[in-house]
Write an enzyme that holds these catalytic residues in place. Sequence first.
Site, short mmCIF file in Angstrom:
data_model
loop_
_atom_site.label_atom_id
_atom_site.label_comp_id
_atom_site.label_asym_id
_atom_site.label_seq_id
_atom_site.Cartn_x
_atom_site.Cartn_y
_atom_site.Cartn_z
N ALA A 210 -72.44 -13.92 12.82
CA ALA A 210 -73.41 -14.46 13.30
C ALA A 210 -74.53 -14.51 11.94
CB ALA A 210 -74.91 -14.08 14.40
N ASN A 211 -75.40 -14.77 11.49
CA ASN A 211 -76.55 -14.52 10.30
C ASN A 211 -77.70 -14.58 10.97
OD1 ASN A 211 -77.87 -17.64 11.11
ND2 ASN A 211 -76.34 -18.87 10.75
N ARG A 212 -78.68 -14.23 9.83
CA ARG A 212 -79.72 -14.08 9.69
C ARG A 212 -81.03 -14.76 10.47
NH1 ARG A 212 -77.31 -11.09 5.16
NH2 ARG A 212 -77.28 -8.50 5.81
#
Length: 404
Positions: A210-212
């Site tokens: 995932a990412n932020r």
Amino acid sequence: MTLAGKRIVLIIAGGIAAYKSLDLIRRLRERGAKVTPIMTRAAQEFVTPLAVGALSASHVYLDLFCREDEQDVGHIRLARDCDLVLVAPATADLMAKIAHGLADDLPSAVLLASDRPILIAPAMNPKMWDNAATRRNVATLKGDGITMIGPMAGEMAESGERGVGRMAEPLEIVAAVEDLLSGPKPLAGLKAVVTSGPTHEPIDPVRYIANRSSGKQGHAIAAALARLGAEVTLVSGPVTIADPAGVQVLHVERAEEMRDAVIANLPADIAVMVAAVADWRVASGSDQKIKKQPGEAPPPLMLTENPDILKTVGHHAKRPRLVVGFAAETQNVEENGRAKLERKGADLIVANDVSPQTGVMGGDRNRVQLITRDGVEAWPDLSKEDVAERLALWIAMQMAGAPA
């Protein structure tokens, strides 16, 4: 300023959400509105007339029987000398008074005497909101033509309480005020598809890539387009923020699901691809949790490229009239944004620097550059809501054929 010259009577009722009225006043005045506050007696137990008066730069009206205020039948003047009456927060008690036509104090008398649009933002404990009496009152108020925003779901002031009862946030209320007082909507009759948030690409049933991304910018853009009259479908990856009002929301997890949902909602007039889609996914995820083996190296993860949703939309047979993409970069922002514009077949790239020191990823502010084939327009540091409003207006001008 979107509310320049508009006169708003703000009635503040007694509840813990009254503290939000201070920020609401500031937000309304930022947009050019003149705010005249009225406070119930209970409201003064939560916020002071001094604070309300300082932020509104106006006299604060408190008492139906004030000799000075009522010498010219002040409650009638307040009820009529405005463009809109806003109640925020609206407690169960005050809503009951409005529904039954009571007028035993200044706020209820003004509401009964007003022939202007009325917008109320309820705020109360979830049990009070779900009470049969409150539900009857809500139905009566809506039947009488009173507009309502919220309440929203979330944590309550009471420890451990959660449910529907939170007052809408000040910017959501401002948007509802703008909607009520606006003229023709420039995007009425047009369909928009917006993507937002991250994607989660599973490694096994427990782990994922995932990412932020928080989804704040994409959700704000979807809401801003809806306020301008567009029929908006928001395809959202996993986020922890509330769905925007007035928008159809489709919740997805993976990039392939997001692509399929976007394509299923074509044709559309406008596409705004804000989501921070994971570039890669695991080629063959595990059905069971991958266990760590003592003394052994971790198993290799074979990655494969995810679908390029922006490029797919930009070159699709049902391509929208206007395709907007986002470029989240950590270096060479303008150069990378220009390259993305050509490669993806977009009409506009909104590029920003998401390096950790900027605080953009997951934060509340953004600094963007609008990159088109005609040039680059750099915007100052703004809240994500303000970026959304300005971008929605830019889109509206493009759709109308006017220069941006």
